[in-house]
Scaffold this motif. Structure first.
Motif, PDB file in Angstrom:
ATOM      1  N   ALA A  24      12.274  -0.103 -24.002  1.00  0.00           N
ATOM      2  CA  ALA A  24      12.783   0.961 -25.121  1.00  0.00           C
ATOM      3  C   ALA A  24      12.878   2.394 -24.768  1.00  0.00           C
ATOM      4  O   ALA A  24      13.961   3.225 -24.905  1.00  0.00           O
ATOM      5  CB  ALA A  24      11.793   0.932 -26.247  1.00  0.00           C
ATOM      6  N   GLN A  83      20.010 -10.110 -29.289  1.00  0.00           N
ATOM      7  CA  GLN A  83      18.991  -9.734 -30.087  1.00  0.00           C
ATOM      8  C   GLN A  83      18.172  -8.571 -29.553  1.00  0.00           C
ATOM      9  O   GLN A  83      17.818  -7.790 -30.144  1.00  0.00           O
ATOM     10  CB  GLN A  83      17.818 -11.011 -30.274  1.00  0.00           C
ATOM     11  N   PRO A  91      22.480  -4.549 -36.264  1.00  0.00           N
ATOM     12  CA  PRO A  91      20.908  -4.157 -36.299  1.00  0.00           C
ATOM     13  C   PRO A  91      20.675  -4.744 -37.794  1.00  0.00           C
ATOM     14  O   PRO A  91      21.434  -4.743 -38.520  1.00  0.00           O
ATOM     15  CB  PRO A  91      20.697  -2.725 -36.689  1.00  0.00           C
ATOM     16  N   ARG A  94      22.268   1.718 -33.130  1.00  0.00           N
ATOM     17  CA  ARG A  94      22.572   3.161 -33.758  1.00  0.00           C
ATOM     18  C   ARG A  94      22.329   4.270 -32.965  1.00  0.00           C
ATOM     19  O   ARG A  94      22.994   5.245 -33.349  1.00  0.00           O
ATOM     20  CB  ARG A  94      21.792   2.817 -35.079  1.00  0.00           C
ATOM     21  N   LYS A  95      21.165   4.310 -32.305  1.00  0.00           N
ATOM     22  CA  LYS A  95      21.134   5.624 -31.511  1.00  0.00           C
ATOM     23  C   LYS A  95      22.008   5.806 -30.714  1.00  0.00           C
ATOM     24  O   LYS A  95      22.375   7.031 -30.371  1.00  0.00           O
ATOM     25  CB  LYS A  95      19.618   5.265 -30.722  1.00  0.00           C
ATOM     26  N   LYS A 130      18.829  -5.620 -27.769  1.00  0.00           N
ATOM     27  CA  LYS A 130      19.403  -4.349 -27.655  1.00  0.00           C
ATOM     28  C   LYS A 130      19.670  -4.006 -29.257  1.00  0.00           C
ATOM     29  O   LYS A 130      20.220  -2.768 -29.154  1.00  0.00           O
ATOM     30  CB  LYS A 130      20.235  -4.138 -26.523  1.00  0.00           C
ATOM     31  N   ARG A 131      19.582  -4.592 -30.048  1.00  0.00           N
ATOM     32  CA  ARG A 131      19.845  -4.521 -31.408  1.00  0.00           C
ATOM     33  C   ARG A 131      19.274  -3.185 -31.960  1.00  0.00           C
ATOM     34  O   ARG A 131      20.195  -2.277 -32.640  1.00  0.00           O
ATOM     35  CB  ARG A 131      19.835  -5.694 -32.487  1.00  0.00           C
ATOM     36  N   GLY A 132      18.211  -2.757 -31.640  1.00  0.00           N
ATOM     37  CA  GLY A 132      17.596  -1.707 -32.324  1.00  0.00           C
ATOM     38  C   GLY A 132      18.113  -0.449 -31.504  1.00  0.00           C
ATOM     39  O   GLY A 132      17.837   0.634 -32.103  1.00  0.00           O
ATOM     40  N   TYR A 133      18.585  -0.385 -30.244  1.00  0.00           N
ATOM     41  CA  TYR A 133      19.374   0.873 -29.797  1.00  0.00           C
ATOM     42  C   TYR A 133      20.753   1.159 -30.082  1.00  0.00           C
ATOM     43  O   TYR A 133      21.074   2.197 -29.852  1.00  0.00           O
ATOM     44  CB  TYR A 133      19.046   0.704 -27.964  1.00  0.00           C
TER      45      TYR A 133
END
Lengths: 469, 469
Positions: free
Chosen positions: A411, A432, A469, A439-440, A434-437
Motif C-alpha cells: 500500500a 483485485q 473499487p 481512486r487515489k 490494486k482496486r483500493g488505489y
C-alpha cells in the motif's frame, strides 16, 4: 471448498448461476467442467490473494461458442471470468462471485500472417512463444515479452508489456484491432487492418487493459517487426541505483534506441549470480540489449558505454554471440526462481509500480529503505527505461504477521508511486489487488470508468469484482 | 444567416439555447460573442460541407471557465462545439444544432516541460509550432505535424498524425494523459505522468479521437523527443506509383527507421515543381527524411537508395543541408497551394483514407482510374509508410454537378478503402463528412460507441451531430 459451500456462500447470484450451469452443461457437455481440481486451477495465480473458485470451467473452441456462452450467462446474470494461461498477478482470474471461468487456451490458431503489412491475426489462446515459433521462418517477430509465456488475449486484456517495451511499446501500442464478444453477446470488430485510423472512438484501446470486464477478446490483429540484422546484449555495473538511473535518463535523452534496459539492484544481482553462475559483480547493474544494423548496434553500445562511464559505471560487459546473449537473458528471465533461492521455502509475491523516470532513483531508494524498515526481504528489478519496477517480496505464507507487513508495504509503495505522479501499476494491472488505489491515482476518472462499465455491462457479468473499487 | 433565422430553424433545442446564451452573457460578458462574423468564422472549415453557425462563441481563458460553461450549458441542454484553430476538414466545428462554439485558443500556455522525462504539459490552445518554438533551447521537439499549425487540443481530439507518423506515431501514441471537462461538468485527469500504466480503462485513448463529443480537453501531457543529431532529406523518383509503394514496403520491412516517407503522384509532382521551383522530374516520387546519428542517417539513406534501385527508382537526390531540407519540405507542406494552381479559381477539398500498405498501390491505382472516369482533377499525396493517402479534389464550387460528382467519388473512395480492410479516414476524422461510412467500416462496434456516448453525455450536448451516424 466443495461446490455446495460455494453455492451457499454467494446468495445474490446463486439461483441464476445454478440454472446457467445446468443449461450450459446440456449445451456443451463435457467441455463444461465442474470438478474441483479444474476449478481450483482456474482461480489460482501467483499472488497473495486467496483463491476464489468459479462454479464451472468452460473450454471454448470458437468465437461463436464464446458468444453463445455470454448470451446464456447473460440470461442468468452469471459471471464470466476470462482465462488465458493464469499467469496474471493481481487476482484477475479469481471468481469472487462465482460463475464460469472461460478458458480460451484451446482457441490457439494463428489465423493469418501478413508479412508485407507487418501484422498477424491470432486467436486469444495463442501464447507469445507459440506465435514467435510460428513466425520463425518469416524473419518477423512479436516483441512484447512480459516474462511468462502468457496468452496474447490475456496480455491484451491486462495491457502487458515487459522488457522490450522501452523500444517496442506495450500491448496498447501493438494491437491494431481486435474482435470481442460484448456483454450482450454481440461480436464486434474494433478496427480494420489499416495501420492508423481516425474513424470514431478507440474501442481497441478501451478493450486493451479492460481485464475482461468490458468484453471477451476472441481475435487479435497484432503488429509484427522484422528481426533485427544485429543484436547485442550486455551487463553494466554501477556504484549505486541512482547512477544507473541517471545513465538510463541520459541514454534515452540521447535518442539511443535501446531495445531493453533492465535494472537489477544489488540483492537481485546476488540472487541472479548465484542462480545463473554469471561472471559479474553483485552491484546494481543494467542489463541491456541493442537492436539494429551491425554498425548501429556497435554505435549504440559505444555511446551507452561512454554515458555509463560518465556516471561512474562500467565497464559494459558485452555479449554479441547468440549463446552469450541467451545466457544473460535467461538469468534475467529466471530472476523469479533466483529470488526464491534467497529465502528457501518462501513464496515470491511480485508487485509493480511505474513513475516518471526522473523520480525513479528516488522512488527505488525510498522503497529500499521501506523494505529494510519493515524487515522484509525483497529484491528489486525494473524496466527502468519506462520508469517501471517490480518488488518481489519473499514471504512466509504461514505468517499472518508477515503477510500483513507485506500488504502494508505494498500500500505504501502504491501511494509513493502515485505521490510521485506515477501509477500503482505499470504493467500487472489492477485485478483485485490494486482496486483500493485506483481512486487515489485517478480521482473522478474512476466514475467515468464505472459509467462505461455500467453502460456496456449493466448486469455486471463480465469479471465482476475487478478493476473498479 | 441572421440569428433569428437560426433560432427559427432548430426548434428542439431552441428555448434552452436562448436561455443559455442569456445566462452566459450575464456570466461572461464580452467574452461571449454573438456577432455574425465571429460566429461564421467559427463554423468555417476547409470542406465542401456548408457552414452551420453556433448561436454564440465563448473565448475561454481557464479550465474552471470551461467547467462552468459546460455546467451551465448542461442545465439548458445547449450544444457545445470545441474549437481550436478551425483547421479540421470534415465539418467538426460546424454547429448543426446551434449552441456555443467554445474557442480554446486563449488557453495557450505551456505549463511544464519535463526534460528528463521527455514530456510536457500544455493547454489545448497551444499550437504545434508554438510548442516547438517554446522548446527551441531544450534540444527537444514535438514531432506530430499534420500540416496546418493546428492546436494541440484539436490535434488530440481528431487523433491527428501527418508526415512524421511512420516513425513517431500519431496523437494516439503521443498523449500520455489529459485533463478533460466531461458533459456533467466534472474535471477528470485520465492518467498520471508515468510513461506506461495498467491502471484501469484507457480513458486517454478514449478521449483522443473523440472529436469533442465525450469531453472538452483542457490540458495535455505530451511525449517529447530529442532533436536528432543528424537529419537528411531527399527526393526519389519512380517509374510508377506501384514501384514506389513496393519500395516503401521493403524499406519498412528492412527496419529502416525512416522519419518521413511521402508519396506524390505525377500530377502532384507537376504542381509542386511549378509552385516551388523544384529541380526534379514530374514523375511519381517519394519525399524522405532520415533521423539519427550521422552514420545511421548515412546508412539509412544508402539502404533506401539500394531498395529504390531494385524497384526501378532513383537516384535519391539527397538534401543534407538545413536550407535544402527546408526547401524540400516547404514544397511538400505548400502542396495544397501548389495544387490549387493546377486549376485557378477552384477550391481544394481534401479527403483521406488508409489501407494496409500491401493494398496501397492497388488502392491508389483504382482511385486514379476513378478520378479520370469521373472527369475530376485531383492530385494524390500520401503518408505511404502508414498506407494513408489524400486526394485533393479541385472543384468549381459553383457547379452543383461537379460537387455531386465529387461527393459520389468520395463515397466510392471510402468504400474502396473499407473493402481493402482499411478505414474511411486515416487522420482527418469522421466529423460530419464521414459519418455515413462508419457502420460500413465497423458494423456493430458503432452501437458500442453510441452506448458510450449516451452514457457519458445523455443529453447529447457535446458536439452533437458528429462521428455517430
Amino acid at each position: 471448498m466443495a461446490l455446495a459451500d460455494i453455492l451457499a456462500e454467494r446468495p445474490a447470484r446463486r439461483a441464476g448461476i445454478t440454472s446457467a450451469v445446468s443449461v450450459l452443461k446440456q449445451r456443451f457437455g463435457e467441455r463444461l467442467v465442474t470438478g474441483e481440481d479444474v476449478r481450483r486451477a482456474h482461480a489460482h495465480s501467483t499472488t497473495y490473494i486467496p483463491t476464489q473458485m468459479p462454479d464451472a470451467v468452460f473450454f471454448a473452441e470458437s468465437e461463436d461458442e464464446v458468444a453463445t456462452l455470454v448470451q446464456l450467462c447473460g440470461e442468468y446474470a452469471t459471471p464470466i471470468v476470462a482465462f488465458g494461461t493464469g499467469s496474471s498477478l493481481e487476482g484477475h482470474v479469481n471468481a469472487p462471485e462465482g460463475g464460469i471461468s472461460l478458458d480460451l487456451s484451446r482457441m490457439d490458431k494463428v489465423l493469418a500472417v501478413n508479412a508485407e503489412d507487418l501484422d498477424c491475426t491470432v486467436e486469444p489462446g495463442v501464447t507469445r512463444e507459440a506465435l514467435n515459433a510460428h513466425l520463425r521462418d518469416t524473419g518477423l517477430f512479436f516483441p512484447i515479452d512480459p516474462g511468462a509465456n502468457a496468452s496474447l488475449g490475456g496480455m491484451a486484456a491486462t495491457r502487458a508489456s515487459g522488457t522490450n517495451a522501452v523500444r517496442y511499446g506495450t500491448m496498447r501500442d501493438n494491437v491494431i484491432g481486435l474482435t470481442a464478444v460484448m456483454a450482450d453477446g454481440k461480436i464486434i470488430r474494433t478496427a480494420r487492418r489499416a495501420k492508423k485510423t481516425s474513424a470514431g472512438y478507440d474501442l481497441t484501446r478501451l478493450l486493451v487493459g479492460s481485464e475482461g470486464t468490458l468484453g471477451i477478446i476472441t481475435k487479435l490483429n497484432l503488429k509484427l517487426y522484422g528481426i533485427p540484422e544485429s543484436i547485442r546484449a550486455g551487463v553494466c555495473p554501477f556504484p549505486d541505483v541512482k547512477s544507473a538511473c541517471d545513465a538510463v535518463i541520459q541514454t534515452i535523452q540521447a535518442g539511443v534506441p535501446v531495445a531493453r534496459i533492465e535494472l537489477l539492484d544489488a540483492l537481485s544481482m546476488q540472487a541472479a549470480i548465484a542462480h545463473s553462475q554469471l561472471d559479474v559483480e553483485a552491484r546494481p547493474s543494467l542489463f541491456l540489449e541493442f537492436h539494429g544494423s551491425q554498425s548501429s548496434v556497435a554505435e549504440q553500445a559505444e555511446l551507452f558505454g561512454a554515458i555509463a562511464e560518465d556516471h561512474g559505471g562500467g565497464p559494459l560487459k558485452s555479449a554479441a554471440r547468440t549463446e552469450e546473449r541467451a545466457l544473460l537473458w535467461k538469468a534475467r528471465h529466471q530472476f523469479y526462481w533466483a529470488a526464491l533461492a534467497l529465502r528457501p521455502g518462501a513464496k515470491g509475491i511480485a508487485t509493480d509500480v511505474c513513475v516518471p523516470v526522473s523520480r525513479l532513483a528516488e522512488c527505488i531508494a525510498e522503497t529500499q529503505g521501506d523494505i529494510d524498515a519493515a524487515g522484509l526481504i525483497a529484491p528489486i528489478v525494473g524496466h527502468v527505461g519506462d520508469g517501471n519496477f517490480h518488488v518481489t517480496l519473499l514471504l512466509d505464507m504461514d505468517s499472518a504477521e508477515e503477510i500483513a507487513a507485506a500488504e502494508a508495504f505494498m500500500a505504501r509503495l502504491a501511494e509513493r508511486a502515485v505521490a510521485m505522479d506515477g501509477t500503482c501499476t505499470g504493467e500487472h494491472g489492477v485485478g483485485q489487488g490494486k482496486r483500493g488505489y485506483l481512486r487515489k491515482e485517478l480521482g473522478d476518472a474512476v466514475d467515468v470508468m464505472a459509467t462505461i462499465k455500467k453502460a456496456l455491462d449493466p448486469d455486471n457479468i463480465l469479471n465482476p469484482g475487478k478493476i473498479l473499487p
